[in-house]
Each structure stands twice: as structure tokens, then as C-alpha cells.
Design an enzyme around this catalytic site. Structure first.
Site, PDB file in Angstrom:
ATOM      1  N   CYS A   1     -31.900  32.200 -11.656  1.00  0.00           N
ATOM      2  CA  CYS A   1     -31.565  31.766 -10.301  1.00  0.00           C
ATOM      3  C   CYS A   1     -32.839  31.609  -9.471  1.00  0.00           C
ATOM      4  O   CYS A   1     -33.617  32.558  -9.323  1.00  0.00           O
ATOM      5  CB  CYS A   1     -30.630  32.760  -9.630  1.00  0.00           C
ATOM      6  SG  CYS A   1     -30.207  32.287  -7.928  1.00  0.00           S
TER       7      CYS A   1
ATOM      8  N   HIS B   1     -32.422  26.668 -18.847  1.00  0.00           N
ATOM      9  CA  HIS B   1     -32.408  25.564 -17.885  1.00  0.00           C
ATOM     10  C   HIS B   1     -33.784  24.911 -17.950  1.00  0.00           C
ATOM     11  O   HIS B   1     -34.801  25.586 -17.753  1.00  0.00           O
ATOM     12  CB  HIS B   1     -32.124  26.069 -16.480  1.00  0.00           C
ATOM     13  CG  HIS B   1     -32.018  24.970 -15.465  1.00  0.00           C
ATOM     14  ND1 HIS B   1     -30.838  24.665 -14.817  1.00  0.00           N
ATOM     15  CD2 HIS B   1     -32.928  24.082 -14.999  1.00  0.00           C
ATOM     16  CE1 HIS B   1     -31.039  23.652 -13.994  1.00  0.00           C
ATOM     17  NE2 HIS B   1     -32.302  23.280 -14.090  1.00  0.00           N
TER      18      HIS B   1
ATOM     19  N   MET C   1     -21.932  29.543 -11.671  1.00  0.00           N
ATOM     20  CA  MET C   1     -22.404  28.956 -10.414  1.00  0.00           C
ATOM     21  C   MET C   1     -21.845  29.749  -9.237  1.00  0.00           C
ATOM     22  O   MET C   1     -20.633  29.950  -9.132  1.00  0.00           O
ATOM     23  CB  MET C   1     -21.982  27.485 -10.317  1.00  0.00           C
ATOM     24  CG  MET C   1     -22.660  26.586 -11.332  1.00  0.00           C
ATOM     25  SD  MET C   1     -22.085  24.872 -11.238  1.00  0.00           S
ATOM     26  CE  MET C   1     -20.489  25.013 -12.072  1.00  0.00           C
TER      27      MET C   1
ATOM     28  N   ARG D   1     -23.394  21.568 -12.475  1.00  0.00           N
ATOM     29  CA  ARG D   1     -23.021  20.768 -11.310  1.00  0.00           C
ATOM     30  C   ARG D   1     -22.149  19.567 -11.656  1.00  0.00           C
ATOM     31  O   ARG D   1     -21.302  19.159 -10.854  1.00  0.00           O
ATOM     32  CB  ARG D   1     -24.293  20.316 -10.583  1.00  0.00           C
ATOM     33  CG  ARG D   1     -25.010  21.437  -9.842  1.00  0.00           C
ATOM     34  CD  ARG D   1     -26.343  20.986  -9.266  1.00  0.00           C
ATOM     35  NE  ARG D   1     -27.327  20.692 -10.314  1.00  0.00           N
ATOM     36  CZ  ARG D   1     -28.493  20.122 -10.103  1.00  0.00           C
ATOM     37  NH1 ARG D   1     -28.839  19.737  -8.887  1.00  0.00           N
ATOM     38  NH2 ARG D   1     -29.349  19.920 -11.098  1.00  0.00           N
TER      39      ARG D   1
ATOM     40  N   GLY E   1     -29.194  21.514 -17.839  1.00  0.00           N
ATOM     41  CA  GLY E   1     -29.956  20.732 -16.876  1.00  0.00           C
ATOM     42  C   GLY E   1     -29.753  19.242 -17.022  1.00  0.00           C
ATOM     43  O   GLY E   1     -30.127  18.656 -18.044  1.00  0.00           O
ATOM     44  N   ASP E   2     -29.116  18.627 -16.019  1.00  0.00           N
ATOM     45  CA  ASP E   2     -28.999  17.170 -15.909  1.00  0.00           C
ATOM     46  C   ASP E   2     -27.986  16.516 -16.842  1.00  0.00           C
ATOM     47  O   ASP E   2     -27.960  15.292 -16.940  1.00  0.00           O
ATOM     48  CB  ASP E   2     -30.354  16.482 -16.112  1.00  0.00           C
ATOM     49  CG  ASP E   2     -31.338  16.784 -14.999  1.00  0.00           C
ATOM     50  OD1 ASP E   2     -30.900  17.243 -13.930  1.00  0.00           O
ATOM     51  OD2 ASP E   2     -32.555  16.581 -15.199  1.00  0.00           O
TER      52      ASP E   2
END
Length: 355
Positions: free
Chosen positions: A127, A196, A44, A254, A230-231
Site C-alpha cells: 500500500c 504490483h 482494495m 481497479r 497492475g494495469d
């Protein structure tokens, strides 16, 4: 009775070993051995630097990646790009991720990356940020799979290290091409693929669709490890996605920002079906303090303090009436004063229970 009566039968032992090996199947990327269903820390930008990676490693991350690095920046000897090459033995296994849209630059940057001896080289074809895409790099390459293959070949040519790729499902919902991408990348020597589960058009919004990742994983032609991204933000979701989609591991991005505990929480939940106790305020202060100390050590005192400011909100998320302390943390310049503020936070919120 003879003691030999109690000696273990060698055939039985071998059979048990074989069964155990099947049960605890390792995930391999080249010569890198990862545990069964590894948890990876995502690369990231402005987040996955050595101090943050060290924190995540401490809390259970199995493999990590650098922030993505511009191939052109490396060749120009850009200071920021070169600094991102810093890796440390305690992080291993660790990969360095590069991006770019020029074959010659990608090959040359792959050679440069190899000199610092990471465990692998990863290519960013995912990205979605406009400034990257407009340079024909990142997710922009999803519109030209032939170019993606040429760029990947260039990286493989420039290194003896395993080469892996992180990408997305496709440019948009009308051009999902991950099946073709996976096969063609594997055919030229890519040794693992992280997907992703969004298109470039989605950016980081909307619902991720892991069914496409499952389809790639279930393709009988695909033998390289397939990781999903993802998620994933809870142990329950990680277990559900593991069982539902059959992938080889999960990459977390994240959800780890300000919450490195998620790695060990997921592992514990996998083993026991139970949750670890939530990190206390003392745990959160310790993590923030370590992150700050390691940032100052690596970046220098001033830059370490300034760049740490973006993280405090995430470490202390959910604490009521925290605005005054946050303001102090993001405006204080002296390390000793910052550590004193953190000590005060421990005292004021001792016993605080998160809801």
C-alpha cells in the site's frame, strides 16, 4: 469379436491422465488448490468487502482477499477492523490481509485472524498511501527488507494457515529490490507472492513494468506461485501478460470496480479467443441491485445505501445522458425507491448499445 477387444488399455489411460495433469497444472498455496492460471480479486480499501467479493465470485473470480486490516486496529478491538474479518463459505478460497509495522502486533493480529478460519493470511507490503507508509507499514517496509522479514516471521509464527504477501517492485526506480524480497520471503516460509508492477513512488500512476515480475518468476530458486498485478483491464492484455511474462496467475483490482464481468470475460477469451457479449443495461442494473441488497444485508440498511453510492458511476459508466439518474441514485434514501429507479433505468435504456 469379443467385447474385451474394446476394453480400454489401463496403461494408455494412465498415460493420458498424466498428460492431462501436466496440461491442466493446478496452482497450489499450501493445501489450497486453484485452477490453472487463477484470477484473483485484489484487496482494495473501501471496495473489497463481502458484498463486492460475492459479486466478483459470481462472475468468475477464483480467489479473493479482504480489505486490508490494521494489526493495531484488530488488537484495539476497533469495530471497523473486526467487521472486515467477516467471511462467508460461498467466497472460498478467501484470504484476510493485514498490515502493520510492529512485530508483536502482527503476530497477535495473525492469531486473531486465524480464529475466523480464512483459507490464508496475506500481508500487505504494497500500500503506497502516505498514512500507511508513515506508520512504517505497507510499501514503507520496502525500504527495510530486514524489517519485512521480521514482520513476516511474526505473522507465520502466529498462524498455522498459509501466509502470502503482496508487495511492489521497490521504493523507487533506484531501489528496486523485488528479487531479494522474493527469495528472502520464500526462504522463511511465504507460500505465494503477488507483485504490483510499480514502485511506491509511482503510486498508481505511470506504466507498470512486468519485466521485473518475469525475472522473479524465472529465478530458478523461486518455487512459490508468483502472481502479477497492475494495469490488467482487458482480456487481450491478460492473455498477452500471461504469455509474455510466464506468471502463475493475475490479480485484478481497479478494473473490477463496477465491472465484475471482467473475470469471466478473461476466462472465455483464454479458452476461445473470442469476446463474451458486453453486459447490457439489464446486466448492469442486476449487478448494482444485488450489490445494494447484499450491502444492506451486511452493513445495515442506512450504511449499505450510503456506501453503495460510490459505485453507481462505475456500474453505469458509458451511458449517455445518465446524469439525472445518477443524481437520483446518490440522493435517494429508501430502498424501495432505489429499486424503482433501477427499474426505470432498465426501461429507459432498454436495448442501449455501449460503444
Amino acid at each position: 469379436m469379443s467385447l474385451c477387444h474394446f476394453a480400454p488399455n489401463i496403461t494408455t489411460i494412465r498415460r493420458k491422465v498424466v498428460i492431462l495433469q501436466k496440461i491442466t497444472k493446478m496452482v497450489k498455496i499450501g493445501n489450497i488448490e486453484l485452477p490453472e492460471f487463477p484470477l484473483l480479486l485484489a484487496p482494495m480499501e473501501d471496495v473489497s468487502d463481502p458484498p463486492f467479493r460475492r459479486l466478483c465470485k459470481t462472475h468468475g473470480a477464483d480467489m479473493m482477499y479482504s480489505e486490508f486490516i490494521s494489526s493495531e486496529g484488530l488488537i484495539r478491538d476497533a469495530i471497523k477492523s473486526r467487521m472486515k474479518l467477516d467471511i462467508f463459505d460461498y467466497e472460498r478460497p478467501v484470504g484476510i490481509q493485514i498490515f502493520g509495522g510492529d512485530e508483536e502486533a502482527m503476530e497477535m493480529s495473525s492469531k486473531i485472524v486465524s480464529t475466523v478460519k480464512p483459507d490464508l493470511v496475506d500481508i500487505n507490503f504494497g500500500c503506497p498511501v502516505k498514512k500507511v507508509v508513515c506508520r512504517g507499514a505497507g510499501a514503507g517496509v520496502l525500504k527495510d527488507v530486514d524489517l519485512m522479514v521480521r514482520l513476516t516471521k511474526a505473522v507465520i509464527k502466529g498462524t498455522d494457515l498459509p501466509v502470502t504477501v503482496k508487495t511492489r517492485l521497490g521504493w523507487d526506480e533506484n531501489s528496486i529490490n523485488i528479487d531479494e524480497v522474493a527469495e528472502r520471503l520464500q526462504d522463511i516460509g511465504v507460500q505465494a507472492l503477488t507483485i504490483h508492477a510499480r514502485t511506491r513512488a509511482q503510486m498508481y500512476k505511470g506504466h507498470s513494468d512486468w519485466s521485473h515480475i518475469a525475472r522473479v518468476k524465472n529465478n530458478p530458486r523461486i518455487t512459490m506461485p508468483i502472481f502479477g498485478n497492475g494495469d490488467i483491464d482487458s482480456p487481450e492484455k491478460a492473455l498477452h501478460y500471461k504469455n509474455e511474462y510466464g506468471i502463475d496467475g493475475i490479480m485484478i483490482g481497479r478494473a473490477a470496480i463496477g465491472y465484475p464481468w471482467i473475470f469471466n470475460e478473461i476466462k472465455h477469451f483464454f479458452k476461445t479467443g473470442e469476446h463474451l457479449p458486453a453486459p447490457t443495461v439489464i446486466d448492469r442494473v442486476e449487478a448494482a441491485r444485488n450489490h445494494l441488497m447484499w450491502s444492506m444485508e451486511w452493513k445495515g440498511e442506512r450504511l449499505g445505501i450510503v456506501e453503495m453510492r460510490r459505485h453507481y458511476t462505475n456500474y453505469f459508466k458509458g451511458i449517455h445522458s445518465f446524469k439525472e439518474f445518477k443524481q437520483k441514485l446518490v440522493t435517494t434514501d429508501a430502498p424501495e425507491d432505489l429499486f424503482a429507479i433501477m427499474k426505470e433505468i432498465e426501461q429507459v435504456y432498454a436495448g442501449y448499445e455501449f460503444v
